[in-house]
Motif scaffolding. Structure first.
Motif, short mmCIF file in Angstrom:
data_model
loop_
_atom_site.label_atom_id
_atom_site.label_comp_id
_atom_site.label_asym_id
_atom_site.label_seq_id
_atom_site.Cartn_x
_atom_site.Cartn_y
_atom_site.Cartn_z
N CYS A 364 -9.53 147.36 24.18
CA CYS A 364 -10.24 147.66 22.94
C CYS A 364 -11.70 147.23 23.11
O CYS A 364 -12.03 146.47 24.02
CB CYS A 364 -9.61 146.95 21.74
SG CYS A 364 -9.74 145.16 21.78
N ILE A 366 -15.48 145.72 21.40
CA ILE A 366 -16.08 144.84 20.41
C ILE A 366 -17.40 145.47 20.00
O ILE A 366 -18.09 146.08 20.82
CB ILE A 366 -16.32 143.43 20.99
CG1 ILE A 366 -15.05 142.92 21.69
CG2 ILE A 366 -16.78 142.47 19.90
CD1 ILE A 366 -13.81 142.88 20.83
N GLU A 367 -17.74 145.33 18.73
CA GLU A 367 -18.95 145.96 18.21
C GLU A 367 -20.18 145.62 19.05
O GLU A 367 -20.32 144.50 19.54
CB GLU A 367 -19.19 145.51 16.77
CG GLU A 367 -18.12 146.00 15.80
CD GLU A 367 -18.26 145.38 14.42
OE1 GLU A 367 -19.08 144.43 14.28
OE2 GLU A 367 -17.58 145.84 13.49
N GLU A 415 -9.87 151.70 19.69
CA GLU A 415 -10.00 150.53 18.79
C GLU A 415 -11.28 149.76 19.05
O GLU A 415 -11.61 149.44 20.18
CB GLU A 415 -8.80 149.60 18.96
CG GLU A 415 -8.80 148.44 17.97
CD GLU A 415 -7.48 147.69 17.92
OE1 GLU A 415 -7.44 146.62 17.30
OE2 GLU A 415 -6.50 148.19 18.53
N GLU A 416 -11.99 149.49 17.96
CA GLU A 416 -13.23 148.71 18.03
C GLU A 416 -13.21 147.72 16.88
O GLU A 416 -12.83 148.05 15.77
CB GLU A 416 -14.45 149.62 17.94
CG GLU A 416 -15.77 148.92 18.13
CD GLU A 416 -16.95 149.90 18.11
OE1 GLU A 416 -17.80 149.82 19.01
OE2 GLU A 416 -16.99 150.75 17.19
N LYS A 417 -13.63 146.47 17.15
CA LYS A 417 -13.56 145.43 16.12
C LYS A 417 -14.73 144.47 16.26
O LYS A 417 -15.49 144.54 17.24
CB LYS A 417 -12.23 144.69 16.23
CG LYS A 417 -12.02 144.00 17.56
CD LYS A 417 -10.65 143.33 17.68
CE LYS A 417 -9.56 144.32 17.94
NZ LYS A 417 -8.27 143.68 18.33
N SER A 418 -14.88 143.57 15.31
CA SER A 418 -15.94 142.56 15.38
C SER A 418 -15.54 141.46 16.36
O SER A 418 -14.36 141.30 16.69
CB SER A 418 -16.18 141.96 14.00
OG SER A 418 -15.06 141.18 13.60
N LYS A 421 -13.11 138.92 14.68
CA LYS A 421 -11.75 139.44 14.53
C LYS A 421 -11.06 139.50 15.90
O LYS A 421 -9.84 139.24 16.00
CB LYS A 421 -11.76 140.83 13.91
CG LYS A 421 -10.35 141.37 13.61
CD LYS A 421 -10.38 142.71 12.92
CE LYS A 421 -8.99 143.13 12.49
NZ LYS A 421 -8.00 143.13 13.56
N ALA A 422 -11.80 139.81 16.94
CA ALA A 422 -11.22 139.87 18.28
C ALA A 422 -10.67 138.50 18.70
O ALA A 422 -9.58 138.41 19.27
CB ALA A 422 -12.27 140.34 19.29
N ASP A 425 -7.54 137.77 16.67
CA ASP A 425 -6.41 138.61 17.10
C ASP A 425 -5.70 138.04 18.33
O ASP A 425 -4.51 138.30 18.53
CB ASP A 425 -6.88 140.03 17.38
CG ASP A 425 -7.14 140.83 16.10
OD1 ASP A 425 -6.80 140.31 15.02
OD2 ASP A 425 -7.69 141.94 16.18
#
Length: 444
Positions: A364, A366-367, A415-418, A421-422, A425
């Motif tokens: 995934c 990350i922003e 999937e991309e997240k902050s 949050k990574a 997770d």
């Protein structure tokens, strides 16, 4: 005599090309002592040659009985050059009625991904910016010099030593991302220059082994998050990962550790110990057992330089403590960055997916931000890096929109997240796996 030999080779190649095979037969040759694979519809017997494979025997063996076309293109800077090593291994071709992809893979998706790679090549996205990597190396050397000047001018007080340790840990982390670039052949056009500078960066700047890294890391890229193939998910019974492994352990009543608490002891075991203990021991043993003498010499040059610089200030024992503390800090940085893209994703046994689907299931993003790019060595673009490992990292952001579009077309989850949050997770995923283990252990 030379021409006669060439004619004999050509005749042998023509004879091999005349032999036709089906997938059912090819897939039977996936044993330790019997390995075939397919590249661009040509069938190769790699059984005896795998041991001489420059990337290590395991990474190529992981594709035994499969189509390895996209992996072959992904890992090699100059596939046409590598073809000369494949010629003696050629034993035939896929029969005309056989599909180019094995195990029912979507041929249109595979073709569209290959078209995307061609588009990236046409956009010159595999061309590195020399200034970017020169400045990157420069800022690492600058931090090394700054740390030494700091202790030279301000002495060895606790505050100075802590600041110095943070600077050295930052330098080590950033050198880790830089060696990663050279290890993936993503800086120079010629592989040989990438290999030479890779040994300098990972050996002289970090005290590690290029061959150890290559043999381990390429397996991870070839089969990410696949048990028994990706060494990064071999947790030596310390953790259980994904959804299937915890249940398997639970049903078998395996309890090496209280896995329902693994999300808690993770903080005590993984980030602080991976580099200073596990990697350090593995690197030294690998260099000695496999006789990687050149790597050992490069690593020795790192320790010589380090002790020459810091023994005059801290003495032998103090310098050892300082180095251990720097590795301890770097290890936290390394673990959180490298695990945030993978542990929360699917971790399972081999499912024989196409290249795009396999990489997207295991990775995934990350922003993007200037800090995230620098902090992670652009591994916040983990998806693009896994799809195109030889692409220079400063071009990931340019190919990312095209990758997203292709994934949308075929319903492949992107999937991309902050960053925050990574990190969360990672812990959440470990807790989920631990709970699955406990339920299976008690009730199944």
């Amino acid at each position: 005599m030379g021409k006669g030999g060439e004619k004999g080779e050509e005749a042998g190649e023509r004879e091999a090309q005349g032999r036709l095979y089906g997938w059912e037969e090819i897939q039977r040759h996936n044993l330790r002592t019997d390995k075939w694979l397919v590249i661009e519809r040509k069938v190769y017997n790699i059984t005896t040659w795998a041991a001489r494979h420059p990337g290590g025997p395991r990474v190529i063996s992981h594709y035994a009985g499969e189509d390895a076309t996209d992996a072959f293109r992904a890992f090699h800077l100059n596939p046409s050059f590598v073809q000369k090593f494949l010629k003696p291994l050629l034993i035939g071709e896929l029969a005309p009625g056989e599909p180019s992809q094995d195990r029912g893979k979507n041929p249109q998706l595979v073709d569209d991904f290959r078209a995307l790679r061609k588009t990236a090549e046409d956009m010159n996205l595999f061309k590195a910016d020399p200034l970017f990597f020169s400045l990157y190396l420069g800022h690492i050397i600058m931090m090394e010099a700054l740390a030494w000047l700091l202790v030279s001018y301000y002495g060895t007080g606790w505050i100075t030593t802590f600041i110095l340790s943070c600077i050295l840990a930052t330098s080590q982390a950033q050198a880790g991302w830089l060696q990663h670039d050279f290890g993936h052949l993503s800086v120079f056009k010629k592989s040989i220059w990438n290999h030479i500078v890779h040994k300098f960066v990972i050996g002289h700047l970090k005290g590690a082994s290029a061959n150890w890294w290559n043999h381990r890391h390429f397996q991870h890229h070839a089969k990410p998050n696949i048990f028994k193939k990706d060494p990064d998910v071999n947790m030596l019974h310390i953790f259980v990962l994904g959804d299937s492994q915890p249940v398997e352990y639970g049903k078998k009543k395996l309890k090496y550790l209280p896995y329902n608490h693994q999300h808690e002891y993770f903080f005590l075991v993984f980030p602080p110990l991976l580099i200073p203990v596990y990697f350090q021991m593995q690197i030294i043993m690998t260099m000695i057992r496999r006789r990687f003498w050149a790597d050992l010499a490069w690593a020795f040059s790192y320790y010589m330089r380090y002790f020459i610089m810091y023994i005059p200030f801290y003495g032998v024992l103090g310098s050892l403590f300082l180095l251990t503390f720097v590795r301890f800090l770097e290890s936290h940085w390394f673990v959180w960055v490298t695990q945030m893209n993978h542990i929360p994703m699917e971790i399972d046994c081999e499912k024989h997916r196409d290249w795009l689907s396999a990489q997207l299931a295991a990775t995934c993003n990350i922003e993007q931000s200037f800090f995230n790019d620098w902090f992670s060595g652009h591994l916040n673009f983990q998806i693009e890096h896994h799809l195109f490992p030889t692409m220079p990292r400063h071009n990931y952001c340019k190919i990312a929109p095209l990758v997203k579009s292709l994934c949308t077309k075929y319903g492949v989850h992107y999937e991309e997240k902050s960053l925050g949050k990574a990190f969360i997770d990672i812990v959440g995923s470990l807790k989920k796996s631990g709970d699955l283990w406990l339920d299976a252990y008690l009730h199944k």
